[in-house]
Design a protein around this motif. Structure first.
Motif, PDB file in Angstrom:
ATOM      1  N   THR A 180      35.739  14.960   6.246  1.00 29.49           N
ATOM      2  CA  THR A 180      36.421  16.240   6.376  1.00 29.49           C
ATOM      3  C   THR A 180      37.611  16.275   5.421  1.00 29.49           C
ATOM      4  O   THR A 180      37.787  15.384   4.590  1.00 29.49           O
ATOM      5  N   ILE A 181      38.458  17.288   5.567  1.00 26.84           N
ATOM      6  CA  ILE A 181      39.493  17.548   4.564  1.00 26.84           C
ATOM      7  C   ILE A 181      40.445  16.358   4.387  1.00 26.84           C
ATOM      8  O   ILE A 181      40.821  16.007   3.268  1.00 26.84           O
ATOM      9  N   SER A 182      40.844  15.712   5.483  1.00 27.62           N
ATOM     10  CA  SER A 182      41.782  14.591   5.347  1.00 27.62           C
ATOM     11  C   SER A 182      41.126  13.417   4.632  1.00 27.62           C
ATOM     12  O   SER A 182      41.777  12.698   3.870  1.00 27.62           O
ATOM     13  N   ASP A 183      39.830  13.213   4.862  1.00 35.19           N
ATOM     14  CA  ASP A 183      39.091  12.156   4.161  1.00 35.19           C
ATOM     15  C   ASP A 183      39.055  12.425   2.664  1.00 35.19           C
ATOM     16  O   ASP A 183      39.249  11.522   1.842  1.00 35.19           O
ATOM     17  N   ILE A 184      38.827  13.681   2.296  1.00 32.15           N
ATOM     18  CA  ILE A 184      38.753  14.025   0.874  1.00 32.15           C
ATOM     19  C   ILE A 184      40.117  13.893   0.206  1.00 32.15           C
ATOM     20  O   ILE A 184      40.229  13.361  -0.905  1.00 32.15           O
ATOM     21  N   LEU A 185      41.169  14.350   0.881  1.00 33.30           N
ATOM     22  CA  LEU A 185      42.513  14.239   0.306  1.00 33.30           C
ATOM     23  C   LEU A 185      42.943  12.781   0.176  1.00 33.30           C
ATOM     24  O   LEU A 185      43.771  12.450  -0.677  1.00 33.30           O
ATOM     25  N   ALA A 186      42.392  11.924   1.011  1.00 34.46           N
ATOM     26  CA  ALA A 186      42.738  10.502   0.960  1.00 34.46           C
ATOM     27  C   ALA A 186      41.727   9.683   0.169  1.00 34.46           C
ATOM     28  O   ALA A 186      41.945   8.495  -0.047  1.00 34.46           O
ATOM     29  N   CYS A 187      40.628  10.294  -0.242  1.00 34.51           N
ATOM     30  CA  CYS A 187      39.524   9.579  -0.908  1.00 34.51           C
ATOM     31  C   CYS A 187      39.069   8.389  -0.069  1.00 34.51           C
ATOM     32  O   CYS A 187      38.648   7.356  -0.608  1.00 34.51           O
ATOM     33  N   THR A 188      39.144   8.530   1.244  1.00 31.88           N
ATOM     34  CA  THR A 188      38.840   7.403   2.122  1.00 31.88           C
ATOM     35  C   THR A 188      37.415   6.905   1.941  1.00 31.88           C
ATOM     36  O   THR A 188      37.181   5.721   1.710  1.00 31.88           O
ATOM     37  N   SER A 189      36.457   7.810   2.055  1.00 34.20           N
ATOM     38  CA  SER A 189      35.059   7.397   1.933  1.00 34.20           C
ATOM     39  C   SER A 189      34.677   7.147   0.482  1.00 34.20           C
ATOM     40  O   SER A 189      33.900   6.228   0.182  1.00 34.20           O
ATOM     41  N   GLN A 190      35.217   7.961  -0.436  1.00 37.36           N
ATOM     42  CA  GLN A 190      34.942   7.708  -1.855  1.00 37.36           C
ATOM     43  C   GLN A 190      35.395   6.305  -2.237  1.00 37.36           C
ATOM     44  O   GLN A 190      34.682   5.565  -2.904  1.00 37.36           O
ATOM     45  N   TYR A 191      36.565   5.937  -1.784  1.00 36.25           N
ATOM     46  CA  TYR A 191      37.149   4.645  -2.157  1.00 36.25           C
ATOM     47  C   TYR A 191      36.324   3.492  -1.596  1.00 36.25           C
ATOM     48  O   TYR A 191      36.151   2.458  -2.245  1.00 36.25           O
ATOM     49  N   ALA A 192      35.830   3.659  -0.367  1.00 36.84           N
ATOM     50  CA  ALA A 192      35.063   2.591   0.265  1.00 36.84           C
ATOM     51  C   ALA A 192      33.597   2.590  -0.166  1.00 36.84           C
ATOM     52  O   ALA A 192      32.839   1.689   0.209  1.00 36.84           O
ATOM     53  N   VAL A 193      33.186   3.602  -0.932  1.00 39.45           N
ATOM     54  CA  VAL A 193      31.818   3.736  -1.448  1.00 39.45           C
ATOM     55  C   VAL A 193      30.798   3.791  -0.307  1.00 39.45           C
ATOM     56  O   VAL A 193      29.668   3.351  -0.436  1.00 39.45           O
ATOM     57  N   HIS A 194      31.245   4.266   0.822  1.00 41.79           N
ATOM     58  CA  HIS A 194      30.364   4.605   1.941  1.00 41.79           C
ATOM     59  C   HIS A 194      31.183   5.480   2.878  1.00 41.79           C
ATOM     60  O   HIS A 194      32.407   5.496   2.817  1.00 41.79           O
ATOM     61  N   THR A 195      30.525   6.217   3.734  1.00 42.85           N
ATOM     62  CA  THR A 195      31.235   7.072   4.672  1.00 42.85           C
ATOM     63  C   THR A 195      31.997   6.232   5.684  1.00 42.85           C
ATOM     64  O   THR A 195      31.404   5.399   6.382  1.00 42.85           O
ATOM     65  N   VAL A 196      33.306   6.456   5.726  1.00 44.25           N
ATOM     66  CA  VAL A 196      34.143   5.762   6.710  1.00 44.25           C
ATOM     67  C   VAL A 196      34.298   6.704   7.903  1.00 44.25           C
ATOM     68  O   VAL A 196      35.149   7.593   7.899  1.00 44.25           O
ATOM     69  N   GLY A 197      33.449   6.533   8.875  1.00 46.79           N
ATOM     70  CA  GLY A 197      33.453   7.429  10.024  1.00 46.79           C
ATOM     71  C   GLY A 197      33.491   6.664  11.325  1.00 46.79           C
ATOM     72  O   GLY A 197      32.926   5.576  11.435  1.00 46.79           O
ATOM     73  N   GLY A 198      34.169   7.252  12.328  1.00 49.96           N
ATOM     74  CA  GLY A 198      34.147   6.671  13.657  1.00 49.96           C
ATOM     75  C   GLY A 198      35.528   6.429  14.226  1.00 49.96           C
ATOM     76  O   GLY A 198      36.549   6.779  13.639  1.00 49.96           O
ATOM     77  N   ILE A 199      35.544   5.825  15.407  1.00 53.46           N
ATOM     78  CA  ILE A 199      36.797   5.432  16.053  1.00 53.46           C
ATOM     79  C   ILE A 199      37.172   4.074  15.475  1.00 53.46           C
ATOM     80  O   ILE A 199      36.594   3.050  15.846  1.00 53.46           O
ATOM     81  N   LEU A 200      38.127   4.059  14.547  1.00 49.79           N
ATOM     82  CA  LEU A 200      38.395   2.881  13.730  1.00 49.79           C
ATOM     83  C   LEU A 200      39.369   1.900  14.363  1.00 49.79           C
ATOM     84  O   LEU A 200      39.351   0.713  14.033  1.00 49.79           O
ATOM     85  N   ARG A 201      40.237   2.403  15.212  1.00 46.42           N
ATOM     86  CA  ARG A 201      41.280   1.546  15.775  1.00 46.42           C
ATOM     87  C   ARG A 201      41.312   1.674  17.298  1.00 46.42           C
ATOM     88  O   ARG A 201      40.514   2.390  17.890  1.00 46.42           O
ATOM     89  N   ASN A 202      42.232   0.997  17.924  1.00 48.70           N
ATOM     90  CA  ASN A 202      42.255   0.835  19.376  1.00 48.70           C
ATOM     91  C   ASN A 202      42.331   2.161  20.138  1.00 48.70           C
ATOM     92  O   ASN A 202      42.915   3.140  19.653  1.00 48.70           O
ATOM     93  N   VAL A 203      41.763   2.146  21.325  1.00 45.78           N
ATOM     94  CA  VAL A 203      41.849   3.266  22.253  1.00 45.78           C
ATOM     95  C   VAL A 203      42.479   2.736  23.539  1.00 45.78           C
ATOM     96  O   VAL A 203      42.017   1.737  24.095  1.00 45.78           O
TER      97      VAL A 203
END
Length: 969
Positions: free
Chosen positions: A158-181
């Motif tokens: 989504t927009i925050s991922d694109i502005l951060a190049c999060t998935s582009q940078y990791a060369v795969h989709t970085v999706g999910g609950i990544l940290r503690n709940v």
């Protein structure tokens, strides 16, 4: 776009509320997400355990597929594919502890990538955009008395991922609950936010502890009470206490209480001695503690004066790395154990600073940084806005106001999460972006929120210093050359090299062929950092990068930007780690190679590069020819002095180690006063030469050489009928190679399975124009004029009665840019053990470093189907990793060789050298190749600048000269 417009509106409201603490009711109605973060309590009245982790196994559902998934974690790394625009639903059931009844129940997510909608029992409660920042929700009113269902609808890209190049940078989709709940309970009147600010007086002695506590009444009862603050030292001794009363706090209202506690001469927090106090806060109502939380705090003040950054009044120099959160099997979601391990490894590598590229760190990492002493530059998850590495800006307008709320939220939410950590000394707005009015507005709001820390902005990598015209407190320059440190003295602001000394990574085939490229990094880094240290305006820098960015996807594919860290993704130490540790040493002995002995004392020039402690706080251990003694020095921080060590006329060597207050050995040196020369043998062997129509045969003791008359090449040698040499030495050139795998990409993310080592061959000899044989009493010499496919030259073979053989060359070639050139031997495959002694650039090496001055390495060749072993490290130590050419240790270039030996346990070849040549061995075409190089550089990395590129040459049309001396045994 309707949802995006609504989200933008929500972000504006969130930020405006957080800064001014207004419109609480409206905020909750619009988003359901609190703009503040409640401190998680360790005690709540009548509750045995006020917080519960919801980490673990959840249900996972997407269109057409259901299963289970581990939280925290990336979905891709667990075998799920969710495309852009699609939604995955996480769900789990939970029940509340019986003793939570009557409390407000909060739900905290530490990071969801990248858009989350949270529902309890089917009711939507909140929506959040942004991957690596925590957010909090009050779920009380949606709960049932017994079982409850928690659902989180997650979209990635989504927009925050694109502005951060999060998935582009990791060369795969970085999706999910990544940290503690975390689920936790608070009383109806509770602490909704808590801010700690420490300031020091003008003498940096006494301190003021300023506490801002936001009280929230989420019940209906009008309440009065007080806040009780208790400060204790590391031993539990009471240092200070204070109380702040409040009265008539009505339901659905908030009240900010500000309390100032004077503290006389506290121990200051710094990276050399990271002293932490314990601050306990209790909310008292009707004389009872209804909520209590505790946190560690450090007395630390940061300020900019001129072109220097001061901490507690002392100018600092940052010695750091850029760090990604990464593990090959879990991606951007890593365990708390790894957060600890990363911090400790970098601290042990003499780093005092981490730039959290390119997103905020976890709370666990910040806690560890606080405790062991690391400065943190806490960066927002915003990357490459109006930068060529992100192609979206060919479509979007980087000045478009619609991006402002996302940019602002990424900064504000990050600051809220990290504000109470003394380790955080710099807020970074974002990475390698172009300054714009949007950034300027973000900067101004961030500064309002926290005026106590300076703010940095990492300009575009290319285009010159501050090419966008930012005016933040700390200037940045990425990848300056050798003249960069000196230039910073002309700057009005502190200048940070936010990325510098990029490790080799894009010359990938070269690195797979010769890991010794990595070993050449360290000595050059020492030279570069020495320059950074002496220039006042240079705040320091962060090496790119800290950890290899590689992802082993469940389908067998390996992606990422590749091996650009001093630590690999499995947390094994690489050659660059040892070079970094040496370059960053806070204690430097300046005259290791030129020791001075006077009046029975060894006089060593020592520089204390610590920012905060004198050498009296450093344990100095000494061994004089094996006899231990302890030394003392009073050299103050950032000063030089002389260390005096008593020695005798016959003293051979002195070993020194310097251990900092945390127990890390920060430097080791071995000062050799009486060098021991190699043992020499005078036994002579008989030599003779015979010939037939096709070849010469040279007998040297029990070795027989064959020299091909047509080519002039030594085509083999035997020892009593056993093959001990297949061919050579023959002149060869290893050309520079920048192949990166060839994948179409925007910014270099080409770490692919189809990259393999490069075969290297000597120049192909067409024929010998003339061969002249000269016989003497102690030698037989062959002088040969040779013609190659790409050059010509003169060769000289001399066989001595000492058993030595010397081969010299003068060759001119049409080849251009070499990585190495010299003489190449071919030996039987069973010559699989290499031992060496070389003139080290450093006086002491780790036994795990491929660059160590003395060592033995086994071939241990292993064929790999991909660029590296999939799914696990192939060896415990990085040096023992292997491919089809041999282990990293075996096939890595060894520079400045004095002596080396290749053997099979019975026969061998011994190389004698003068400390100016390099050696490299590898398996190729079922034969061991041995290169003795008269020229070798730091490799072909295209991202390098000076001084790492120093020494590159063009050899076209030039006469190249050299020789090699060896003995077959």
């Amino acid at each position: 776009m309707a949802r995006n417009k609504q989200t933008i509106g929500r972000r504006i409201l969130i930020v405006a509320f957080f800064i001014a603490l207004i419109s609480t009711k409206l905020l909750a109605q619009q988003t359901g997400v609190s703009s503040t973060l409640s401190p998680i309590p360790y005690a709540v009245q009548n509750s045995r355990k006020p917080s519960v982790s919801l980490n673990g196994e959840w249900k996972f559902a997407q269109t057409g597929k259901k299963g289970s998934i581990k939280v925290p974690g990336e979905w891709v790394m667990q075998g799920y594919t969710v495309n852009t625009g699609e939604t995955a639903t996480y769900s789990r059931e939970f029940s509340l502890p019986d003793d939570w009844k009557g409390n407000r129940i909060k739900l905290r997510f530490d990071g969801v990538s990248s858009h989350a909608v949270v529902k309890i029992n089917g009711k939507k409660l909140a929506e959040h955009e942004g991957s690596f920042v925590p957010f909090e929700i009050d779920i009380t009113d949606a709960l049932k008395a017994d079982h409850n269902l928690l659902e989180v609808d997650v979209q990635a890209n989504t927009i925050s991922d694109i502005l951060a190049c999060t998935s582009q940078y990791a060369v795969h989709t970085v999706g999910g609950i990544l940290r503690n709940v975390t689920l936790f309970a608070l009383p109806s009147v509770n602490i909704g936010d808590f801010t700690v600010v420490t300031t020091l007086d003008k003498n940096y002695s006494n301190a003021t502890l300023a506490l801002k506590t936001l009280l929230v009444n989420e019940g209906e009862k009008v309440t009065s009470g007080q806040l009780s603050y208790t400060l204790t030292d590391a031993n539990g001794k009471l240092i200070a206490s204070s109380k702040a009363s409040f009265s008539q706090l009505q339901g659905a209202k908030r009240k900010l209480l500000e309390t100032v506690i004077p503290v006389k001469n506290p121990a200051k927090w710094n990276t050399d001695k990271p002293y932490l106090y314990q601050l306990t806060t209790a909310l008292m109502v009707e004389g009872k503690a209804t909520q209590t939380h505790s946190q560690k705090i450090g007395f630390r003040q940061v300020e900019v004066k001129g072109n220097q950054l001061l901490v507690n009044g002392m100018p600092i120099k940052l010695r750091g790395v850029n760090r990604h959160s990464v593990h090959p099997l879990t991606g951007r979601s890593i365990s708390d154990d790894l957060e600890l391990k990363d911090a400790v490894l970098f601290k042990q590598g003499n780093c005092n600073y981490i730039r959290t590229s390119h997103y905020p760190p976890s709370q666990r990492f910040l806690e560890v940084a606080d405790s062991i002493g690391l400065f943190i530059e806490n960066e927002s998850s915003l990357t490459w806005i109006q930068h060529g590495a992100s192609p979206i800006w060919k479509l979007w307008n980087y000045k478009d106001e619609k991006f402002y709320p996302y940019m602002l939220a990424a900064n504000i939410e990050k600051m809220q999460a990290g504000k109470n950590h003394p380790s955080v000394i710099i807020w970074s707005l974002g990475n390698e972006s172009y300054w714009s009015p949007l950034w300027d507005k973000v900067y101004r709001e961030a500064k309002k929120l926290d005026p106590t820390r300076p703010i940095s902005f990492h300009d575009q990598c290319w285009g010159g210093f501050n090419n966008g015209g930012n005016k933040v407190e700390i200037a940045n320059y990425h990848y300056p050359g050798m003249n960069g440190p000196q230039a910073t003295d002309t700057m009005k602001r502190p200048t940070l090299f936010g990325e510098y000394a990029h490790l080799s990574t894009y010359n990938r085939r070269e690195l797979l062929t010769d890991p010794g490229v990595r070993a050449s990094y360290g000595p050059v880094l020492v030279k570069y950092y020495d320059s950074m240290y002496v220039h006042k305006g240079n705040l320091g820098g962060a090496i790119w990068s800290g950890i290899d960015d590689t992802f082993h996807l469940p389908d067998g594919n390996i992606v990422g930007y590749g091996p650009w860290g001093p630590i690999d993704a499995w947390r094994r130490l690489k050659p660059e780690y040892w070079g970094m540790k040496k370059a960053y040493s806070p204690v430097v002995v300046k005259n290791v190679n030129n020791p001075l002995v006077k009046n029975g004392k060894l006089l060593l020039e020592v520089e204390n590069r610590h920012d905060f402690i004198a050498l009296s706080d450093v344990e100095i251990n000494c061994k004089i020819d094996g006899t231990n003694m302890r030394l003392k020095s009073l050299i103050k921080p950032r000063e030089k002095g002389v260390l005096q060590i008593p020695v005798k006329a016959g003293t051979k060597e002195v070993y020194l180690s310097f251990t900092d207050p945390s127990g890390n050995i920060v430097n080791e040196e071995l000062i050799v006063l009486k060098p021991t020369g190699p043992a020499t043998k005078t036994d002579k062997v008989a030599i003779a030469v015979t010939e037939n129509e096709m070849a010469y045969f040279v007998v040297q003791g029990d070795i027989t050489y064959t020299i091909n008359k047509i080519t002039g090449v030594i085509s083999g040698a035997n020892k009593k009928g056993v093959k001990v040499l297949e061919q050579g030495p023959v002149f060869g050139v290893v050309l520079m190679n920048r192949e990166d795998g060839g994948k179409p990409n925007v910014a270099g993310e080409t770490y692919q399975n189809n990259i393999y080592p490069i075969k290297n061959y000597p120049l192909y000899t067409i024929f010998a124009n003339a061969i002249q044989v000269d016989k003497k009493a102690d030698s037989i010499t062959f002088k040969i004029k040779a013609t190659y496919t790409n050059g010509d030259g003169n060769l000289t073979y001399t066989f001595f009665t000492s058993g030595d053989t010397k081969v010299g060359y003068e060759v001119k070639t049409g080849l251009e840019q070499p990585y190495q050139y010299g003489m190449v031997f071919q030996l039987p495959k069973n010559f699989d053990e290499l031992s060496w002694e070389r003139k080290g650039e450093f006086s002491v090496y780790s036994a795990d470093d491929i660059a160590r001055a003395k060592g033995t390495a086994k071939l241990n060749a292993k064929w790999l189907s991909s660029v590296e072993a999939f799914g696990k490290p192939s060896a415990m130590l990085w040096k023992d990793d292997a491919n089809e050419m041999g282990s990293n240790d075996f096939r890595a270039t060894k520079h400045h060789i004095l002596q080396a030996k290749l053997d099979n346990g019975h026969e061998g070849i011994v190389i004698q050298s003068n400390g100016k040549q390099a050696l490299r061995t590898w398996l190729q075409d079922e034969k061991i190749q041995l290169l003795i190089a008269d020229y070798s550089n730091s490799g072909s990395e295209p991202f390098y600048g000076s001084p790492f590129t120093d020494g590159r040459i063009n050899i076209k049309g030039k006469v190249l000269k050299g020789s090699v001396t060896f003995k077959l045994q």
